[in-house]
Design a protein around this motif. Structure first.
Motif, PDB file in Angstrom:
ATOM      1  N   SER A  52       0.825  -1.208   0.000  1.00 42.74           N
ATOM      2  CA  SER A  52       0.000   0.000   0.000  1.00 42.74           C
ATOM      3  C   SER A  52       0.859   1.257   0.000  1.00 42.74           C
ATOM      4  O   SER A  52       0.498   2.263  -0.635  1.00 42.74           O
ATOM      5  N   SER A  55       2.667   1.659  -3.536  1.00 41.40           N
ATOM      6  CA  SER A  55       1.763   1.892  -4.663  1.00 41.40           C
ATOM      7  C   SER A  55       0.975   3.191  -4.536  1.00 41.40           C
ATOM      8  O   SER A  55       0.099   3.461  -5.362  1.00 41.40           O
ATOM      9  N   ILE A  57      -1.039   4.244  -1.992  1.00 43.21           N
ATOM     10  CA  ILE A  57      -2.338   4.169  -1.318  1.00 43.21           C
ATOM     11  C   ILE A  57      -2.237   4.628   0.132  1.00 43.21           C
ATOM     12  O   ILE A  57      -3.109   5.343   0.627  1.00 43.21           O
ATOM     13  N   LEU A  58      -1.179   4.217   0.817  1.00 44.87           N
ATOM     14  CA  LEU A  58      -1.029   4.480   2.247  1.00 44.87           C
ATOM     15  C   LEU A  58       0.268   5.225   2.498  1.00 44.87           C
ATOM     16  O   LEU A  58       1.346   4.748   2.139  1.00 44.87           O
ATOM     17  N   ARG A  59       0.154   6.394   3.145  1.00 46.36           N
ATOM     18  CA  ARG A  59       1.332   7.234   3.391  1.00 46.36           C
ATOM     19  C   ARG A  59       2.169   6.658   4.540  1.00 46.36           C
ATOM     20  O   ARG A  59       1.639   6.369   5.614  1.00 46.36           O
ATOM     21  N   ASP A  77      -1.444  15.347  -3.895  1.00 49.72           N
ATOM     22  CA  ASP A  77      -2.438  14.278  -3.893  1.00 49.72           C
ATOM     23  C   ASP A  77      -2.896  13.950  -5.310  1.00 49.72           C
ATOM     24  O   ASP A  77      -3.090  12.778  -5.652  1.00 49.72           O
ATOM     25  N   ALA A  81      -2.508  10.336  -7.252  1.00 52.71           N
ATOM     26  CA  ALA A  81      -3.637   9.652  -7.889  1.00 52.71           C
ATOM     27  C   ALA A  81      -3.330   9.354  -9.351  1.00 52.71           C
ATOM     28  O   ALA A  81      -3.649   8.267  -9.863  1.00 52.71           O
ATOM     29  N   ARG A  84      -1.025   6.339  -9.527  1.00 51.91           N
ATOM     30  CA  ARG A  84      -1.717   5.059  -9.359  1.00 51.91           C
ATOM     31  C   ARG A  84      -2.451   4.657 -10.631  1.00 51.91           C
ATOM     32  O   ARG A  84      -2.492   3.481 -10.994  1.00 51.91           O
TER      33      ARG A  84
END
Length: 233
Positions: A52, A55, A57-59, A77, A81, A84
């Protein structure tokens, strides 16, 4: 081989003070273009949290993720996005195919998200189905396909956006041993290329032979990196 991805002292915890749980603890590694890198370890070892973070998704709480030299978590941000959408392809354990769409329509989804016109997206989707050997199944719903065929549809969808980084989450968990080996062998022969890096999270030792390297995690830490085919980890 050139570095596609570098993780530098990645650390992620949940909760604070006495309730803090460290899910990933100072993990550093690199992955190269043209390489298949497996990430293995018991449940709860931090594999999903690590994926995560790398990729987008998770900081992470601490550390860096460098993608082709760019520090991912220093981007806006919107840029994350976009990363991803355009740079990462996911193949999930349970396929995540939409039952009311045809096979071709499922593969076209990431192209639609990239604002490719519908007719063009479907044309390209059929091309990717041909890559995975399923051009004759383009108009069928997923329920009409075998498990191995559904997995190949998921692969076609994941590569439709031409990602640099392709991530598989337990790709053989729902397949019998022979089908699982065929899927991963197919990925190595037809999907891996000099401009793509593939990460595979798996518990399945039957497919270790297809890895270039195998990275073992335990209790949130990287404990070993071995060459592919070395089953004792």
């Amino acid at each position: 081989m050139a570095a596609a991805l570098q993780a530098v002292a990645l650390t992620k915890w949940f909760g604070e003070a006495e309730t803090r749980t460290i899910a990933v603890n100072e993990v550093s590694f690199d992955a190269a273009f043209g390489e298949i890198l497996y990430i293995v370890g018991p449940s709860g070892s931090g594999k999903t949290t690590l994926l995560s973070m790398i990729s987008g998704i998770l900081r992470p709480n601490v550390g860096q993720v460098l993608v082709e030299g760019t520090d991912l978590w220093q981007l806006s941000d919107d840029a994350i996005a976009e990363f991803r959408l355009n740079k990462v392809g996911f193949v999930f354990q349970d396929y995540h195919l939409f039952p009311r769409l045809t096979t071709a329509e499922n593969v076209a989804i990431p192209l639609i998200l990239q604002q490719v016109p519908w007719d063009e997206a479907l044309r390209r989707a059929r091309g990717y189905l041909e890559v995975v050997g399923l051009s004759s199944k383009a108009e069928l719903p997923p329920v009409k396909l075998s498990g191995g065929e559904q997995q190949r549809v998921a692969i076609a969808r994941a590569i439709a956006s031409e990602p640099d980084l392709l991530i598989f989450d337990e790709p053989t968990a729902s397949l019998d041993g022979d089908t699982g080996r065929k899927i991963v062998s197919f990925v190595k022969e037809h999907i891996l290329n000099a401009q793509r890096c593939i990460l595979i999270v798996t518990h399945d030792s039957r497919i270790f032979e297809y890895a270039d390297r195998i990275m073992n995690m335990e209790d949130g830490r990287l404990t070993r990196i071995a060459n592919g085919g070395q089953h004792e980890i």
